[in-house]
Design a protein around this motif. Structure first.
Motif, mmCIF file in Angstrom:
data_model
loop_
_atom_site.group_PDB
_atom_site.id
_atom_site.type_symbol
_atom_site.label_atom_id
_atom_site.label_comp_id
_atom_site.label_asym_id
_atom_site.label_seq_id
_atom_site.Cartn_x
_atom_site.Cartn_y
_atom_site.Cartn_z
ATOM 1 N N ILE A 88 0.732 -1.204 0.083
ATOM 2 C CA ILE A 88 -0.070 -0.105 0.057
ATOM 3 C C ILE A 88 0.910 1.302 -0.007
ATOM 4 O O ILE A 88 0.562 2.336 -0.538
ATOM 5 N N ALA A 89 2.050 1.169 0.563
ATOM 6 C CA ALA A 89 3.216 2.377 0.470
ATOM 7 C C ALA A 89 3.480 2.634 -1.049
ATOM 8 O O ALA A 89 3.619 3.745 -1.317
ATOM 9 N N GLU A 90 3.658 1.643 -1.676
ATOM 10 C CA GLU A 90 3.892 1.736 -2.971
ATOM 11 C C GLU A 90 2.675 2.129 -3.977
ATOM 12 O O GLU A 90 2.844 2.915 -5.096
ATOM 13 N N LYS A 93 1.521 1.592 10.636
ATOM 14 C CA LYS A 93 0.775 2.361 11.434
ATOM 15 C C LYS A 93 -0.649 2.161 10.973
ATOM 16 O O LYS A 93 -1.370 1.584 11.904
ATOM 17 N N ALA A 94 -0.857 2.281 9.673
ATOM 18 C CA ALA A 94 -2.321 2.038 9.338
ATOM 19 C C ALA A 94 -2.755 0.828 9.384
ATOM 20 O O ALA A 94 -3.933 0.505 9.963
ATOM 21 N N VAL A 95 -1.982 -0.328 9.053
ATOM 22 C CA VAL A 95 -2.366 -1.592 9.124
ATOM 23 C C VAL A 95 -2.596 -1.944 10.628
ATOM 24 O O VAL A 95 -3.418 -2.852 10.933
ATOM 25 N N CYS A 139 -8.489 0.458 2.121
ATOM 26 C CA CYS A 139 -7.734 1.353 3.017
ATOM 27 C C CYS A 139 -8.667 2.518 3.363
ATOM 28 O O CYS A 139 -8.981 3.240 2.602
ATOM 29 N N ASP A 140 -9.197 2.641 4.746
ATOM 30 C CA ASP A 140 -10.184 3.801 4.938
ATOM 31 C C ASP A 140 -9.476 4.834 5.775
ATOM 32 O O ASP A 140 -9.105 4.522 7.179
ATOM 33 N N PHE A 141 -8.729 5.576 5.127
ATOM 34 C CA PHE A 141 -7.991 6.598 5.879
ATOM 35 C C PHE A 141 -8.841 7.929 5.955
ATOM 36 O O PHE A 141 -8.151 9.134 6.051
ATOM 37 N N ARG A 194 6.548 4.146 4.429
ATOM 38 C CA ARG A 194 6.330 2.719 4.802
ATOM 39 C C ARG A 194 5.886 2.774 6.320
ATOM 40 O O ARG A 194 5.240 1.790 6.895
ATOM 41 N N SER A 195 6.532 3.589 7.086
ATOM 42 C CA SER A 195 6.283 3.341 8.473
ATOM 43 C C SER A 195 4.836 4.065 8.782
ATOM 44 O O SER A 195 4.145 3.309 9.685
ATOM 45 N N MET A 196 4.236 4.980 8.127
ATOM 46 C CA MET A 196 2.752 5.149 8.175
ATOM 47 C C MET A 196 1.907 4.121 7.718
ATOM 48 O O MET A 196 0.994 3.987 8.289
#
Length: 339
Positions: free
Chosen positions: A49-51, A63-65, A92-94, A58-60
Motif C-alpha cells: 500500500i505504501a507503493e 501504522k495504518a495496518v 484502506c479507510d483513511f 512505509r512507517s505510516m
C-alpha cells in the motif's frame, strides 16, 4: 481643482479562497477511502500500500495496518507483514486519519487485562470498580502494576493524549470496589477538600469472623502505632488519630457475620483495625487477623467498597455510585452455614 480620491475595491473576504499548497492537495488525496487490487503477491501488505499510494511512507503504512484501517478481501488485517494473494482486494479507510487511530490502538489495553471496570467517566472525574489484589497507587518502594497506571492507558485509548489521574482516596490492595480519580488538578483540589471534610460518603460490605455483640454500633478508637510498630487502636491521644466507623449487622452465620460499614473518617486500614480490635477480624485478613485459622480461610480478604456518594467537583451535582459484590465474595458467603 481637487481630484476625487480613488476608491479601491477588493473582493469580499468570503470570496477569497484558501491557499492550495501541494502538501494540502496530497494530504486531501491520501486521507480518503482507497480500493486496491494486488498485482504483486510477493510484497508484504504495508509495502504494497505504501507503493500504491503517493505520499504514504512505509512507517505510516505499518501504522495504518496496525490501527485496523486496512482490510484484505473484506477482513481486517492487523499484520503489516501479511502477504496478500494475487488478485486480492485491499480496502484502506483513511478518511479519519491514520495517526490518531494508531495511538488509540497502541495504548488500548485488552478488556481482560484491566484490573477494574469503569463506573463513570467525564472530563473531570473517573470512578472505577477496582479488583482485589491490585494497588491503588504505586508504593514508595517502587512497586508497579497499580490501577492508576492501567487507568492512564485506558484514558489514552479513549483519545486523551496526556491523561491526568489525581489521587483522591485509596483502597487497600486486598480491597475491591469504588475508587475515584480526578482528571484535572482543579477537580483534584475540590475533591480533596470534600473528602477531608467528610462530605463524601463511603460504604463497605464485609464478612467478619464471629460477630459483634451489638447489631449496630459506632467504633471510635484512635488509630496509631502500637509497640510492635503495627497500626492499632491506641489509648494515647497524642499518638493516635481520630477514627470513626459505623457498622450494622446484615446477617449472622454459624462462625461469621456480614456487615454494612460506613466510614466517617478515612484512616489507613481503619475498618480492618477497628474490626480486629473488637475481636471480629475480617475474613481473609492478612495482617490484623489470623489467616491460617479455619474460620479465616478465604480466597481473598472479604472487604468491598460497594457505594460512593460525592458532589461533582465542578457542577456540584450529587452523584451516587454502586459496585456490585464480586463473584468470589458472593460465592464465599453462599458457602457459609446459617447460624
Amino acid at each position: 481643482m481637487r481630484l476625487p480620491t480613488p476608491v479601491l475595491r477588493y473582493p469580499p473576504p468570503s470570496a477569497s479562497k484558501p491557499l492550495q499548497t501541494k502538501s494540502n492537495v496530497r494530504k486531501n488525496a491520501l486521507y480518503r477511502l482507497h480500493e486496491l487490487q494486488v498485482t504483486n503477491p510477493s510484497q508484504p501488505l504495508f509495502a504494497l500500500i505504501a507503493e500504491e499510494l503517493l505520499d504514504l511512507s512505509r512507517s505510516m503504512a505499518r501504522k495504518a495496518v496496525r490501527a485496523a484501517l486496512v482490510s484484505v478481501d473484506g477482513s481486517v488485517c492487523k499484520d503489516p507483514t501479511h502477504i496478500p494473494s494475487l488478485g486480492a482486494s485491499i480496502r484502506c479507510d483513511f478518511r479519519q486519519g491514520i495517526d490518531k487511530h494508531y495511538q488509540l490502538t497502541r495504548f488500548a489495553p485488552l478488556e481482560e487485562e484491566l484490573p477494574f471496570s469503569v463506573l463513570y467517566c467525564d472530563e473531570d472525574i473517573v470512578v472505577i470498580d477496582k479488583k482485589a489484589g491490585v494497588l491503588s497507587a504505586p508504593t514508595q518502594q517502587g512497586e508497579r502494576g497499580a490501577v492508576s497506571e492501567y487507568l492512564r492507558r485506558w484514558l489514552r485509548a479513549q483519545g486523551d493524549k496526556r491523561p491526568f489521574t489525581g489521587y483522591i482516596h485509596r483502597l487497600d490492595k486486598e480491597t475491591s470496589g469504588c475508587l475515584c480519580f480526578s482528571r484535572s488538578r482543579r477537580a483534584q483540589k475540590m475533591l480533596a477538600v470534600q473528602f477531608a471534610k467528610h462530605g463524601a460518603r463511603r460504604r463497605y460490605r464485609c464478612i467478619v469472623v464471629g460477630g459483634p455483640l451489638q447489631n449496630r454500633d459506632t467504633l471510635t478508637g484512635r488509630i496509631g502505632r502500637a509497640a510492635d510498630g503495627r497500626r492499632a487502636v491506641v489509648a494515647d491521644r497524642v499518638a493516635g488519630k481520630k477514627a470513626i466507623t459505623h457498622f450494622e449487622v446484615i446477617q449472622r452465620f454459624a462462625h461469621a457475620s456480614e456487615l454494612k460499614v460506613r466510614l466517617e473518617t478515612g484512616r489507613t486500614h481503619q475498618i480492618r483495625i477497628h474490626m480486629a480490635h473488637i475481636g471480629c477480624p475480617i475474613v481473609g485478613e492478612p495482617i490484623y487477623g489470623k489467616p491460617h485459622d479455619k474460620g479465616q480461610r478465604a480466597p481473598r480478604m472479604m472487604l468491598h467498597a460497594n457505594q460512593l456518594n460525592l458532589e461533582h467537583p465542578i457542577t456540584g451535582r450529587n452523584m451516587h455510585f454502586t459496585a456490585d459484590l464480586p463473584d468470589e465474595f458472593v460465592a464465599f458467603r453462599s458457602g457459609l452455614s446459617a447460624s
